[in-house]
Design a protein around this motif. Structure first.
Motif, mmCIF file in Angstrom:
data_model
loop_
_atom_site.group_PDB
_atom_site.id
_atom_site.type_symbol
_atom_site.label_atom_id
_atom_site.label_comp_id
_atom_site.label_asym_id
_atom_site.label_seq_id
_atom_site.Cartn_x
_atom_site.Cartn_y
_atom_site.Cartn_z
ATOM 1 N N TYR A 1 12.160 15.998 -2.438
ATOM 2 C CA TYR A 1 10.922 15.944 -3.232
ATOM 3 C C TYR A 1 10.076 14.742 -2.843
ATOM 4 O O TYR A 1 10.582 13.629 -2.708
ATOM 5 C CB TYR A 1 11.249 15.867 -4.726
ATOM 6 C CG TYR A 1 10.045 15.510 -5.565
ATOM 7 C CD1 TYR A 1 9.039 16.435 -5.808
ATOM 8 C CD2 TYR A 1 9.896 14.226 -6.080
ATOM 9 C CE1 TYR A 1 7.917 16.093 -6.548
ATOM 10 C CE2 TYR A 1 8.783 13.872 -6.823
ATOM 11 C CZ TYR A 1 7.798 14.806 -7.053
ATOM 12 O OH TYR A 1 6.690 14.461 -7.778
ATOM 13 N N SER B 1 4.292 10.408 -9.337
ATOM 14 C CA SER B 1 5.070 11.430 -10.017
ATOM 15 C C SER B 1 5.100 11.156 -11.518
ATOM 16 O O SER B 1 4.825 10.044 -11.976
ATOM 17 C CB SER B 1 6.503 11.448 -9.467
ATOM 18 O OG SER B 1 6.506 11.670 -8.081
ATOM 19 N N LYS B 2 5.463 12.166 -12.276
ATOM 20 C CA LYS B 2 5.579 12.000 -13.721
ATOM 21 C C LYS B 2 6.762 11.077 -14.039
ATOM 22 O O LYS B 2 7.731 11.027 -13.288
ATOM 23 C CB LYS B 2 5.802 13.362 -14.385
ATOM 24 C CG LYS B 2 4.624 14.316 -14.250
ATOM 25 C CD LYS B 2 4.936 15.647 -14.911
ATOM 26 C CE LYS B 2 3.766 16.614 -14.761
ATOM 27 N NZ LYS B 2 4.070 17.942 -15.378
ATOM 28 N N GLU C 1 10.542 11.512 -13.013
ATOM 29 C CA GLU C 1 10.632 12.390 -11.843
ATOM 30 C C GLU C 1 10.322 11.639 -10.548
ATOM 31 O O GLU C 1 10.147 12.252 -9.500
ATOM 32 C CB GLU C 1 9.658 13.564 -11.986
ATOM 33 C CG GLU C 1 9.947 14.453 -13.184
ATOM 34 C CD GLU C 1 8.947 15.596 -13.312
ATOM 35 O OE1 GLU C 1 8.086 15.721 -12.409
ATOM 36 O OE2 GLU C 1 9.035 16.352 -14.287
ATOM 37 N N GLU C 2 10.283 10.315 -10.604
ATOM 38 C CA GLU C 2 9.914 9.524 -9.431
ATOM 39 C C GLU C 2 10.948 9.670 -8.318
ATOM 40 O O GLU C 2 12.152 9.719 -8.574
ATOM 41 C CB GLU C 2 9.779 8.039 -9.795
ATOM 42 C CG GLU C 2 8.695 7.734 -10.824
ATOM 43 C CD GLU C 2 9.227 7.692 -12.231
ATOM 44 O OE1 GLU C 2 10.332 8.243 -12.457
ATOM 45 O OE2 GLU C 2 8.558 7.109 -13.107
ATOM 46 N N ASN C 3 10.448 9.740 -7.081
ATOM 47 C CA ASN C 3 11.380 9.695 -5.959
ATOM 48 C C ASN C 3 11.397 8.278 -5.402
ATOM 49 O O ASN C 3 10.560 7.448 -5.768
ATOM 50 C CB ASN C 3 11.014 10.724 -4.886
ATOM 51 C CG ASN C 3 9.892 10.246 -3.985
ATOM 52 O OD1 ASN C 3 9.048 9.455 -4.371
ATOM 53 N ND2 ASN C 3 9.871 10.744 -2.758
ATOM 54 N N THR D 1 15.705 13.425 -4.936
ATOM 55 C CA THR D 1 14.695 12.381 -5.166
ATOM 56 C C THR D 1 15.033 11.040 -4.533
ATOM 57 O O THR D 1 14.235 10.105 -4.631
ATOM 58 C CB THR D 1 14.501 12.161 -6.668
ATOM 59 O OG1 THR D 1 15.754 11.777 -7.249
ATOM 60 C CG2 THR D 1 13.979 13.410 -7.352
#
Length: 619
Positions: A396, A404-405, A408-410, A432
């Motif tokens: 991702y 990202s939200k 949900e961070e990569n 991620t």
């Protein structure tokens, strides 16, 4: 029908203004936090109150603001403006969409146009008091968690103005503390943005054990801020301009990246917006108009440090925390005003114009030289492999320019060597979490030209992995995390990586993308329990706790490197409970001075510093 599916009028709830703020605080102040980050909610609360006081100064009422921050976290702000009209004191701090800032006759330029700011402070405070002084009378109201407790009014000999006192609610901000360095930075910004305004801060002095007072004042405004940030590194006297709703100052340095501080109605817009993009375009057009050339934006702005402050009657921000301006109607006006001001200044100051154009031409020459080096580097990379061998990528990636939200961070972990990389690769979430493994100690790039990025295989691979060659906006990861061993070599590698980012890609740090991973140094355990410790103090406390719980032996393991932590153990250190520290820049001049001292060619000075500060620990 079961109870959980029973849906009728009784299930509909109506929250009061302040109840809604307490229920959904993130909608109003962003993150809550404990005070360890300058964007934490407690600083937003203080800012909202000070903003109102500064608005009075902008409207020509009151030249001094008094701020107090107590050790308990209680804050007090007193301005000497017009004071809230006594009949509306309670409504102005407790009813959303109530205030005078919708009226441009009373407040021409204000940040708080949404009518929420002080109400949010009230709702999120365990105790809140507002007192307005007007024409020999006063009105005071006291609240607890947003609920009105009492109000009183009468005669007063106080000067006109408003006093606000609040104590953030511990239930919403558990274990919060104000970091006074963050408060200090904010107050200096108010002073620089409002030349002539005096701010006084009273706060605890831990060293002396008593309260201290500090004054904030700037006579010139933005030029003072620019001078403070550069500390003499500008290559020509700052180009500056000031009119009713627009003020800016900028100069060039001999460094690579461009840096900006942008403000709207006194609020720092860390993510820029339409006003900043218009400012950048105006500088380019002004230089080209004066020179009669068609330089590119990259050539004109490389090495530029600028400060922009605009006043907008109806600012449209992309969030309640006001990090990015969205007004499109101001773009043409700012572009033209900046273009004309820059061109006029260059005509009037030929010496400045000569130095600036020399810098632009040098940028152009270096860019063209780099084009050849880039082509050679890319061709060589294609011959070696189609993939970057040091990178174990994740699946991702955020879309260009969009974070990202939350949750949900990569991220990419930059590790030293295959051993440490192996532990992270085996325990990571491949959706991620990516891993880039260094082959050894990276090169010290301080003072090196940009073409080194293309001649050094490892630096080039790292740049390609992050995808920041053309623009930091293309970054493929939300977080870039430095994961080095907790020893001298690991610290050295971390410093070399930080030098790399600060020297070539400073905006990655400015925009909050770079972090340092904290991993345990010790593991203390007995047969029943295991505790991981991040410091000597934590280890001592863990050993004492384990001995108190059991009569058995306590085993203590010292992790020399990340590779010594097994993948099953490592998984918990890069999961939901991952401990990371964000790398931040407080002052440009300090960064350059630190890099020059610790990473420059002054080896004798560093050796002397080490000898004077060396501490020998008993074996």
């Amino acid at each position: 029908m079961t109870e959980q599916h029973h849906y009728d009028e009784s299930k509909i709830k109506t929250l009061s203004s302040l109840e809604h703020i307490r229920k959904r605080p993130g909608m109003y102040i962003g993150r809550l936090g404990s005070g360890s980050d300058p964007d934490d909610g407690i600083y937003i609360l203080l800012k909202e109150v000070i903003d109102n006081a500064v608005d009075e100064y902008i409207m020509g009422c009151g030249k001094q603001i008094e701020i107090a921050v107590e050790a308990t976290g209680r804050c007090r702000v007193r301005d000497y403006g017009r004071g809230i009209p006594l009949g509306k004191v309670v409504e102005c701090v407790s009813v959303i969409n109530t205030g005078a800032k919708y009226n441009t006759e009373v407040f021409q330029f204000s940040v708080g146009l949404n009518g929420v700011g002080t109400k949010a402070v009230n709702a999120l405070s365990a105790q809140f008091r507002v007192c307005s002084f007007r024409e020999g009378r006063y009105k005071q109201a006291d609240f607890v968690c947003g609920e009105l407790i009492q109000e009183e009014e009468g005669q007063s000999s106080e000067k006109n103005g408003t006093l606000v006192e609040f104590l953030p609610d511990q239930q919403l901000f558990p274990s919060f503390t104000f970091d006074l360095s963050y408060v200090d930075q904010r107050l200096w910004r108010y002073a620089y943005l409002n030349a002539g305004l005096r701010l006084a801060l009273t706060c605890p002095d831990e060293a002396e054990g008593k309260a201290k007072k500090k004054l904030y004042y700037s006579e010139k405004g933005l030029p003072d801020l620019l001078e403070r940030e550069l500390d003499g590194r500008g290559i020509y006297p700052a180009i500056q301009h000031k009119e009713h709703a627009l003020e800016f100052a900028f100069t060039h340095t001999d460094e690579y990246t461009e840096n900006y501080y942008s403000f709207v109605n006194g609020t720092y817009t860390s993510e820029g917006g339409t006003h900043l993009s218009a400012f950048r375009e105006g500088i380019l057009k002004g230089v080209n108009e004066f020179s009669g050339k068609k330089y590119t934006g990259e050539d004109v702005r490389d090495g530029l440090v600028g400060i922009l402050a605009v006043k907008v009657q109806e600012p449209v921000f992309e969030s309640q925390t006001k990090n990015k301006l969205g007004n499109t109607d101001i773009r043409a006006w700012i572009v033209n005003a900046v273009r004309e001001a820059v061109a006029t200044h260059l005509y009037k100051q030929p010496e400045t114009a000569e130095v600036l154009l020399s810098k632009v031409q040098r940028n152009e020459r270096i860019r063209k030289e780099l084009q050849t080096v880039r082509k050679e580097a890319k061709a060589q990379a294609k011959k070696v492999a189609f993939k970057i061998p040091q990178l174990k990528d994740c699946k991702y990636h955020p879309q260009r320019g969009n974070a990202s939200k939350p949750g949900e961070e990569n991220m990419v972990f930059i590790t030293e060597g295959q051993s440490a990389a192996g532990s992270i690769v085996s325990s990571r979430d491949p959706m991620t979490q990516a891993v880039f493994s260094l082959k050894g100690k990276p090169m010290n790039v301080f003072g090196q030209r940009l073409d080194l990025l293309y001649k050094n295989e490892e630096m080039y691979a790292l740049m390609q992995s992050l995808n920041v060659e053309d623009s930091v906006a293309d970054l493929r990861f939300d977080r870039v995390i430095l994961a080095t061993d907790a020893d001298v070599d690991g610290l050295h590698i971390r410093n070399l990586l930080l030098t790399f980012f600060l020297h070539y890609f400073e905006q990655l740090i400015r925009q909050g993308h770079v972090y340092i991973l904290e991993t345990p140094i010790f593991r203390a355990r007995n047969k029943q329990k295991t505790i991981y410790c991040y410091s000597e103090r934590e280890k001592d406390e863990a050993v004492a706790a384990l001995k108190g719980e059991s009569s058995g032996n306590v085993e203590v393991t010292r992790f020399k490197g990340l590779g010594e932590i097994s993948p099953p153990e490592f998984k918990q250190f890069i999961g939901l409970d991952m401990r990371i520290q964000q790398v931040r820049i407080d002052n440009l001049a300090e960064v350059y001075g630190l890099l020059e001292f610790y990473m420059g060619k002054n080896t004798p000075d560093r050796r002397q510093y080490i000898m004077e500060h060396l501490t020998l620990r008993p074996v």
